[in-house]
Design a protein around this motif. Structure first.
Motif, PDB file in Angstrom:
ATOM      1  N   ASN A  11      -1.989   4.754  -5.318  1.00 43.03           N
ATOM      2  CA  ASN A  11      -2.512   5.112  -4.005  1.00 43.03           C
ATOM      3  C   ASN A  11      -3.277   6.430  -4.077  1.00 43.03           C
ATOM      4  OD1 ASN A  11      -2.940   5.160  -1.332  1.00 43.03           O
ATOM      5  ND2 ASN A  11      -0.836   5.616  -0.732  1.00 43.03           N
ATOM      6  N   TYR A  14      -6.695   6.245  -5.741  1.00 45.57           N
ATOM      7  CA  TYR A  14      -7.737   5.644  -4.919  1.00 45.57           C
ATOM      8  C   TYR A  14      -8.156   6.557  -3.778  1.00 45.57           C
ATOM      9  CZ  TYR A  14      -8.088   1.242  -7.295  1.00 45.57           C
ATOM     10  OH  TYR A  14      -8.357   0.280  -8.221  1.00 45.57           O
ATOM     11  N   GLN A  21      -8.835   2.912   2.921  1.00 51.17           N
ATOM     12  CA  GLN A  21      -7.735   2.044   2.509  1.00 51.17           C
ATOM     13  C   GLN A  21      -7.524   0.888   3.507  1.00 51.17           C
ATOM     14  OE1 GLN A  21      -3.866   3.986   2.540  1.00 51.17           O
ATOM     15  NE2 GLN A  21      -3.928   4.049   0.305  1.00 51.17           N
ATOM     16  N   HIS A  43     -10.596   0.331  -0.613  1.00 51.68           N
ATOM     17  CA  HIS A  43      -9.481   0.204  -1.537  1.00 51.68           C
ATOM     18  C   HIS A  43      -8.418  -0.659  -0.866  1.00 51.68           C
ATOM     19  CE1 HIS A  43      -6.149   0.722  -4.065  1.00 51.68           C
ATOM     20  NE2 HIS A  43      -5.486   1.490  -3.206  1.00 51.68           N
TER      21      HIS A  43
END
Lengths: 337, 337
Positions: A11, A14, A21, A43
């Motif tokens: 996480n 990214y 996200q 992402h």
């Protein structure tokens, strides 16, 4: 704990590369065909790839998840939504919303984007294709030629088909799909009748409040409605017998709208003339009797599968998420849900 | 001589029962389906059932035969017409007249009745059905389901189809069939372009005088023209390559309009995307390569086969012969042939 750390690290990585996200619980079909394109823009937190239980996975990402892409099938429950306090948008590639807890979304003022009427033309095209196929025996003829029977049976007279022009076609559910079917079949010279929850004042076609009454006045029934408690097994034996021995049924709605056992019996016994089916009660299982019949055309629930429409869906997903993350108005938000 | 006497006697018997006499050289399809109905109105002299050579058979009946029902295929030559000095009418169930010696008919002032545009809607319906089938893989999907692959291959993603809306559809031959195809496909959101011998001033669709130029501007070519010296192998390799790797060809005209060998090669090599074919160069033989391909739909030259149209043909045959024998004006005489 090792898994937990791994998830957190991934996480973190990214977030560093600054792509917004998006949480995905199960992969929607658009992922299979346009995953690369989507992954350049966002992402994706792919919950289904994680070995963690869903509850734990969501807890880890609870603060960061603002956006969720639904598969259109698996439920987005109030429990899931409550685990995601920052959630601001759900995009679902489905036309329907049965799988989302709308009450919780309303309470939280979460924006919702659906595919809306994006699929209507594809579904209508397939409905008409299935009807022409049943009437003119196209799939049966294709089998006949492929098996070499045309050349080897010079005296055999391939059975006659039926003409579309002049037929009474009853559309069950005159929404966006039903209207697109009607528009197409009018060009073939068919006469359109319809049944829906309510008579639509602006529509010129004759309205039948009772589906059995509609069937009795039709050569063809085309099922275009959604599945609800009211429509489940709405097409029962009585309706099929009212449609009659020369009647044809097309289903591009949902399998359980028809009492499949009764329909199979009617087809086998010649109580109705034929069927074109994209949906079934227990997909992907198809009643074995249907596979033996030449007067049915069987399609594996693929009414919405065209390259162009899936590309348009991809654009819709990208466009709405990008608007959301840049705090601009959404392109196609659902209003008053 | 025994046969000869038998023929004469049979003829005599029927003349006694006073049904008007109609000569048939080969049985047309309408005979297979409506023979009983036709035989209640007329006494048919069935030349193909006689063991006599045709010349001798016709000589026997030469004085009495006033009416002839053609099969639509076998030639009605000047020699045949000259053997029938009382012949006053020929009814052919075909749209075309290639098989009839028109010069001899004109000289003798023999009335001619054809099927005219009776078949146009059936042929257009099939053309659209073949196009939807190729675009949306209906026959392929039906095979997939019948073979049990939907249930047994849960991870297999059935290939995407194409959307009809927005496609450029080129119609080759904008007669009655072509116009009916155009009307139908406009309702699907297709854009129509056309090629024909001459630009038609009243038609709004873009006209291309060169078929290769038309193909280069199209996603789909639909062959709706007749077979002539000019149209034989008109769809050659150059046209197919202009149509291109995403292009689809539909043929409801005649097989030899396409260079079949080149088309098969293009389909196998992926130089065009697919084909829906009701007609072939050497019917009923179909190139074996086509039977192996999933991107083609094969139909055994049955574009005009619907119950309703064959019934309408039967009415046309009966109506015109009855008018002729009762010396009333024909219902649908061919004028200025």
């Amino acid at each position: 704990m090792e898994n937990h750390n791994h998830e957190a690290k991934t996480n973190q990585n990214y977030l560093c590369n600054s792509l917004p996200q998006v949480l995905v619980l199960e992969p929607p079909p658009v992922f299979k065909f346009h995953g690369d394109q989507l992954s350049k823009r966002f992402h994706f937190l792919k919950a289904w790839e994680s070995p963690l239980p869903l509850h734990q996975y969501l807890t880890i990402h609870s603060q960061s998840v603002q956006a969720l892409l639904s598969s259109g099938r698996n439920p987005i429950t109030s429990e899931i939504i409550q685990l995601l306090p920052s959630l601001g948008i759900i995009v679902t590639p489905s036309a329907g919303l049965n799988h989302i807890d709308l009450q919780e979304c309303r309470r939280r003022q979460i924006s919702i984007v659906t595919a809306g009427t994006l699929y209507s033309e594809d579904v209508a095209d397939l409905a008409v294709g299935l009807l022409i196929d049943v009437f003119r025996k196209i799939s049966t003829a294709d089998r006949y030629v492929r098996h070499g029977l045309w050349a080897s049976q010079p005296d055999y007279q391939f059975p006659l088909g039926s003409k579309l022009g002049g037929k009474q076609v009853g559309i069950v559910g005159l929404g966006s799909i039903g209207l697109n079917v009607a528009k197409r079949l009018e060009a073939f010279g068919c006469n359109i009748l319809y049944n829906s929850r309510q008579k639509r004042p602006s529509i010129p076609y004759p309205y039948y409040s009772d589906v059995c009454d509609l069937a009795a006045h039709c050569d063809v029934l085309i099922i275009c409605c959604g599945l609800t408690d009211e429509t489940r097994h709405m097409i029962n034996k009585e309706v099929l017998l009212a449609l009659g021995k020369k009647g044809v049924i097309i289903n591009v709605g949902r399998g359980p709208i028809i009492d499949e056992k009764e329909m199979v019996e009617c087809l086998v016994q010649g109580e109705i003339a034929g069927a074109g089916l994209d949906v079934f009660e227990n997909e992907p299982c198809v009643p074995k009797e249907l596979v033996q019949l030449d007067n049915v055309v069987l399609s594996p629930h693929k009414a919405v599968h065209s390259e162009e429409t899936l590309m348009a869906l991809c654009d819709l997903v990208v466009g709405n998420f990008e608007a959301f993350f840049s705090k601009k108005p959404l392109l196609t938000p659902l209003v008053d849900y």
